[in-house]
Design an enzyme around this catalytic site. Sequence first.
Site, PDB file in Angstrom:
ATOM      1  N   ASN A  57      39.778 -19.537  60.869  1.00 29.46           N
ATOM      2  CA  ASN A  57      41.347 -19.394  60.967  1.00 29.46           C
ATOM      3  C   ASN A  57      41.853 -19.951  59.794  1.00 29.46           C
ATOM      4  O   ASN A  57      42.447 -20.850  59.595  1.00 29.46           O
ATOM      5  CB  ASN A  57      42.534 -20.120  62.105  1.00 29.46           C
ATOM      6  CG  ASN A  57      43.934 -19.539  62.712  1.00 29.46           C
ATOM      7  OD1 ASN A  57      44.504 -19.624  61.797  1.00 29.46           O
ATOM      8  ND2 ASN A  57      44.127 -19.329  63.448  1.00 29.46           N
ATOM      9  N   SER A  58      42.334 -18.132  59.315  1.00 28.24           N
ATOM     10  CA  SER A  58      43.222 -18.400  58.176  1.00 28.24           C
ATOM     11  C   SER A  58      44.588 -19.637  57.431  1.00 28.24           C
ATOM     12  O   SER A  58      44.845 -19.236  59.037  1.00 28.24           O
ATOM     13  CB  SER A  58      43.502 -17.029  57.594  1.00 28.24           C
ATOM     14  OG  SER A  58      42.235 -16.493  57.222  1.00 28.24           O
ATOM     15  N   GLN A  59      44.348 -19.803  56.349  1.00 25.50           N
ATOM     16  CA  GLN A  59      45.579 -20.310  55.730  1.00 25.50           C
ATOM     17  C   GLN A  59      46.839 -19.745  56.367  1.00 25.50           C
ATOM     18  O   GLN A  59      46.971 -18.027  56.203  1.00 25.50           O
ATOM     19  CB  GLN A  59      44.942 -21.018  54.469  1.00 25.50           C
ATOM     20  CG  GLN A  59      46.636 -21.402  54.188  1.00 25.50           C
ATOM     21  CD  GLN A  59      46.296 -21.280  52.756  1.00 25.50           C
ATOM     22  OE1 GLN A  59      45.307 -21.159  51.928  1.00 25.50           O
ATOM     23  NE2 GLN A  59      46.631 -22.756  51.948  1.00 25.50           N
ATOM     24  N   ARG A 105      51.126 -20.178  65.569  1.00 26.54           N
ATOM     25  CA  ARG A 105      49.360 -20.438  65.459  1.00 26.54           C
ATOM     26  C   ARG A 105      48.710 -20.802  66.606  1.00 26.54           C
ATOM     27  O   ARG A 105      47.373 -21.126  66.621  1.00 26.54           O
ATOM     28  CB  ARG A 105      48.880 -20.641  64.017  1.00 26.54           C
ATOM     29  CG  ARG A 105      47.603 -21.084  63.358  1.00 26.54           C
ATOM     30  CD  ARG A 105      47.509 -21.858  62.420  1.00 26.54           C
ATOM     31  NE  ARG A 105      46.027 -22.166  61.469  1.00 26.54           N
ATOM     32  CZ  ARG A 105      46.197 -22.844  60.463  1.00 26.54           C
ATOM     33  NH1 ARG A 105      46.719 -23.752  60.531  1.00 26.54           N
ATOM     34  NH2 ARG A 105      45.150 -21.835  59.834  1.00 26.54           N
TER      35      ARG A 105
END
Length: 187
Positions: free
Chosen positions: A41-43, A15
């Site tokens: 930015n998603s979990q 990530r």
Amino acid sequence: MRPDAVAAAFAAHPRTGFLPPEQRPQAAHDGPLPIGHGQTNSQPRTVANMLRLLDVAPGMRVLDVGAGSGWSTALLAHLVGPQGQVHGVELAPELVRFGAANLATTQQPWASIVTATPGVLGLPAQAPFDRILVSAEPATLPQTLVDQLRDGGVMVIPVAGEMLRVVRHGSKTEITRHGAYRFVPLR
């Protein structure tokens, strides 16, 4: 999909490389992080759950709606491999540039991110797709995206706070529900 395929994709494309420099120290945080322009930015746990529900296999054609930082596009590209294709779309031109630059560092030329056409969901001219991942939340299930699935195709999409897995069977859809989630609105 092999049970470890998603974990392998995460290991291959951390990530950190998909975050703005000021957010990179927070990359290990299991929560959404801002990437600018009202987007996140998603979990990581959510992304992993969505990818497992999507059940991507090598060689598939995948649409990534709300590609943002390019992380989900890179993960999908890893899952489809060089014999597949991933088409990412993002509405904010600045994020398209950011996401495409991040994606380019992964050396997966079978994946790309383009600017979404305002008022058009997905890439209808490129359809049908084997899989569609949607990382933004509409109030209702968009039929225009369902129509872009091939027969037997799968879409994972958060709708009105609930994660749905949609399987297209001709003119009918099979919908299963997979828990409560919160996403930025789909515009």
